[in-house]
Design a protein around this motif. Sequence first.
Motif, PDB file in Angstrom:
ATOM      1  N   PHE A  20      42.141  16.553  23.257  1.00 52.63           N
ATOM      2  CA  PHE A  20      41.027  17.119  22.508  1.00 52.63           C
ATOM      3  C   PHE A  20      39.985  17.665  23.473  1.00 52.63           C
ATOM      4  O   PHE A  20      39.661  17.011  24.474  1.00 52.63           O
ATOM      5  N   PRO A  21      39.442  18.866  23.202  1.00 51.99           N
ATOM      6  CA  PRO A  21      38.443  19.445  24.110  1.00 51.99           C
ATOM      7  C   PRO A  21      37.254  18.503  24.318  1.00 51.99           C
ATOM      8  O   PRO A  21      36.886  17.742  23.426  1.00 51.99           O
ATOM      9  N   LEU A  22      36.673  18.569  25.479  1.00 53.06           N
ATOM     10  CA  LEU A  22      35.515  17.780  25.914  1.00 53.06           C
ATOM     11  C   LEU A  22      35.850  16.324  26.215  1.00 53.06           C
ATOM     12  O   LEU A  22      35.431  15.797  27.229  1.00 53.06           O
ATOM     13  N   ILE A  23      36.591  15.664  25.343  1.00 57.08           N
ATOM     14  CA  ILE A  23      36.799  14.222  25.512  1.00 57.08           C
ATOM     15  C   ILE A  23      38.170  13.853  26.061  1.00 57.08           C
ATOM     16  O   ILE A  23      38.413  12.698  26.387  1.00 57.08           O
ATOM     17  N   GLY A  24      39.086  14.798  26.182  1.00 53.89           N
ATOM     18  CA  GLY A  24      40.402  14.538  26.775  1.00 53.89           C
ATOM     19  C   GLY A  24      41.378  13.851  25.850  1.00 53.89           C
ATOM     20  O   GLY A  24      41.403  14.106  24.646  1.00 53.89           O
ATOM     21  N   GLN A  25      42.171  12.934  26.407  1.00 52.17           N
ATOM     22  CA  GLN A  25      43.241  12.259  25.667  1.00 52.17           C
ATOM     23  C   GLN A  25      42.666  11.249  24.669  1.00 52.17           C
ATOM     24  O   GLN A  25      41.821  10.436  25.022  1.00 52.17           O
ATOM     25  N   VAL A  26      43.177  11.317  23.427  1.00 52.72           N
ATOM     26  CA  VAL A  26      42.769  10.371  22.380  1.00 52.72           C
ATOM     27  C   VAL A  26      44.041   9.740  21.824  1.00 52.72           C
ATOM     28  O   VAL A  26      44.965  10.448  21.413  1.00 52.72           O
ATOM     29  N   ALA A  27      44.091   8.402  21.831  1.00 50.57           N
ATOM     30  CA  ALA A  27      45.271   7.687  21.314  1.00 50.57           C
ATOM     31  C   ALA A  27      45.390   7.911  19.809  1.00 50.57           C
ATOM     32  O   ALA A  27      44.440   7.724  19.061  1.00 50.57           O
ATOM     33  N   ALA A  28      46.573   8.337  19.375  1.00 53.85           N
ATOM     34  CA  ALA A  28      46.806   8.612  17.954  1.00 53.85           C
ATOM     35  C   ALA A  28      47.891   7.723  17.359  1.00 53.85           C
ATOM     36  O   ALA A  28      47.843   7.399  16.173  1.00 53.85           O
ATOM     37  N   ARG A  29      48.868   7.320  18.169  1.00 54.21           N
ATOM     38  CA  ARG A  29      50.007   6.552  17.646  1.00 54.21           C
ATOM     39  C   ARG A  29      49.536   5.273  16.956  1.00 54.21           C
ATOM     40  O   ARG A  29      48.781   4.493  17.508  1.00 54.21           O
ATOM     41  N   GLY A  30      49.987   5.103  15.699  1.00 51.54           N
ATOM     42  CA  GLY A  30      49.660   3.911  14.938  1.00 51.54           C
ATOM     43  C   GLY A  30      48.317   3.963  14.233  1.00 51.54           C
ATOM     44  O   GLY A  30      47.988   3.056  13.471  1.00 51.54           O
ATOM     45  N   GLN A  31      47.540   5.021  14.465  1.00 49.01           N
ATOM     46  CA  GLN A  31      46.210   5.131  13.857  1.00 49.01           C
ATOM     47  C   GLN A  31      46.302   5.746  12.457  1.00 49.01           C
ATOM     48  O   GLN A  31      47.168   6.566  12.186  1.00 49.01           O
ATOM     49  N   THR A  32      45.367   5.369  11.590  1.00 50.33           N
ATOM     50  CA  THR A  32      45.231   6.034  10.301  1.00 50.33           C
ATOM     51  C   THR A  32      44.299   7.228  10.501  1.00 50.33           C
ATOM     52  O   THR A  32      43.611   7.324  11.530  1.00 50.33           O
ATOM     53  N   LEU A  33      44.251   8.134   9.532  1.00 53.53           N
ATOM     54  CA  LEU A  33      43.370   9.299   9.658  1.00 53.53           C
ATOM     55  C   LEU A  33      41.895   8.893   9.756  1.00 53.53           C
ATOM     56  O   LEU A  33      41.185   9.397  10.635  1.00 53.53           O
ATOM     57  N   PRO A  34      41.384   7.968   8.906  1.00 49.00           N
ATOM     58  CA  PRO A  34      39.977   7.572   9.042  1.00 49.00           C
ATOM     59  C   PRO A  34      39.669   6.950  10.414  1.00 49.00           C
ATOM     60  O   PRO A  34      38.597   7.177  10.971  1.00 49.00           O
ATOM     61  N   ALA A  35      40.595   6.166  10.952  1.00 52.49           N
ATOM     62  CA  ALA A  35      40.379   5.556  12.269  1.00 52.49           C
ATOM     63  C   ALA A  35      40.315   6.623  13.354  1.00 52.49           C
ATOM     64  O   ALA A  35      39.489   6.540  14.282  1.00 52.49           O
ATOM     65  N   MET A  36      41.178   7.639  13.258  1.00 57.17           N
ATOM     66  CA  MET A  36      41.162   8.745  14.232  1.00 57.17           C
ATOM     67  C   MET A  36      39.854   9.525  14.129  1.00 57.17           C
ATOM     68  O   MET A  36      39.262   9.899  15.148  1.00 57.17           O
ATOM     69  N   GLU A  37      39.401   9.802  12.894  1.00 56.86           N
ATOM     70  CA  GLU A  37      38.130  10.510  12.703  1.00 56.86           C
ATOM     71  C   GLU A  37      36.996   9.749  13.379  1.00 56.86           C
ATOM     72  O   GLU A  37      36.179  10.339  14.095  1.00 56.86           O
ATOM     73  N   ALA A  38      36.960   8.437  13.176  1.00 57.30           N
ATOM     74  CA  ALA A  38      35.906   7.603  13.762  1.00 57.30           C
ATOM     75  C   ALA A  38      35.994   7.582  15.284  1.00 57.30           C
ATOM     76  O   ALA A  38      34.968   7.662  15.975  1.00 57.30           O
ATOM     77  N   ALA A  39      37.208   7.504  15.824  1.00 59.86           N
ATOM     78  CA  ALA A  39      37.388   7.456  17.281  1.00 59.86           C
ATOM     79  C   ALA A  39      36.927   8.756  17.943  1.00 59.86           C
ATOM     80  O   ALA A  39      36.230   8.729  18.958  1.00 59.86           O
ATOM     81  N   ILE A  40      37.300   9.888  17.354  1.00 60.09           N
ATOM     82  CA  ILE A  40      36.894  11.180  17.930  1.00 60.09           C
ATOM     83  C   ILE A  40      35.386  11.360  17.803  1.00 60.09           C
ATOM     84  O   ILE A  40      34.719  11.782  18.753  1.00 60.09           O
ATOM     85  N   ALA A  41      34.837  11.017  16.645  1.00 59.90           N
ATOM     86  CA  ALA A  41      33.381  11.145  16.449  1.00 59.90           C
ATOM     87  C   ALA A  41      32.622  10.280  17.450  1.00 59.90           C
ATOM     88  O   ALA A  41      31.619  10.722  18.031  1.00 59.90           O
ATOM     89  N   ALA A  42      33.081   9.052  17.668  1.00 58.19           N
ATOM     90  CA  ALA A  42      32.406   8.142  18.608  1.00 58.19           C
ATOM     91  C   ALA A  42      32.435   8.703  20.032  1.00 58.19           C
ATOM     92  O   ALA A  42      31.423   8.639  20.747  1.00 58.19           O
ATOM     93  N   ARG A  43      33.562   9.276  20.435  1.00 57.49           N
ATOM     94  CA  ARG A  43      33.657   9.834  21.800  1.00 57.49           C
ATOM     95  C   ARG A  43      32.835  11.098  21.938  1.00 57.49           C
ATOM     96  O   ARG A  43      32.249  11.345  22.984  1.00 57.49           O
TER      97      ARG A  43
END
Length: 194
Positions: free
Chosen positions: A77-100
């Motif tokens: 992902f631009p700006l923040i680099g690698q984001v772990a996705a495997r095993g994540q739900t969509l809401p959890a991914m949204e929260a992780a990207i927003a936090a970073r």
Amino acid sequence: MSFAPIKRVIARSALVLGTAATVLGGCTGYAPAPKGFDQAAIQPYRLDSGDRLRISVFEQPSLTNSYTVDQAGYIAFPLIGQVAARGQTLPAMEAAIAARLKQGYLRDPDVTIEVDRYRPVFVMGEVGRPGQYSYVPGMTAQNAIAIAGGFTSRGNQRDVDVTRKINGEVITGRANISAPVLAGDTIYVRERLF
């Protein structure tokens, strides 16, 4: 009248039937699907390699794009680099990207994610065209088999063997053809015995 020949015929028939039952019983292969197997179909969708995501960041058109989960289970992902996705739900991914993104890039990022393309299902065994096919939410084993050209004349049309990854563990179980399948499942149609 002697019943000895009849008793021998009955005894031999019982022996033959018992042997046949043992042999056929050993041919069943997999047991019915374990409880967690069916539970996975009603849980929130979990991301894995091959899923393509449409990620939108409100009022940030340069960050809004489609991203594919790579073989290692990450998205770049631009700006923040690698984001772990495997095993994540969509809401959890949204929260992780927003936090970073909040860590020095954007004040209050509003991130939404939807699955643009699901990872495929694989249909093998006694079907017309074994192979890899696109997954559609709500798909059943029967739908997947129809897409793969239907059953061959030798295909077992009652149940199938489904291999699924649950919590990082690969599990195979026998399921009815009307059972739901998940993205990434492998459906194997066995040959009929008779």
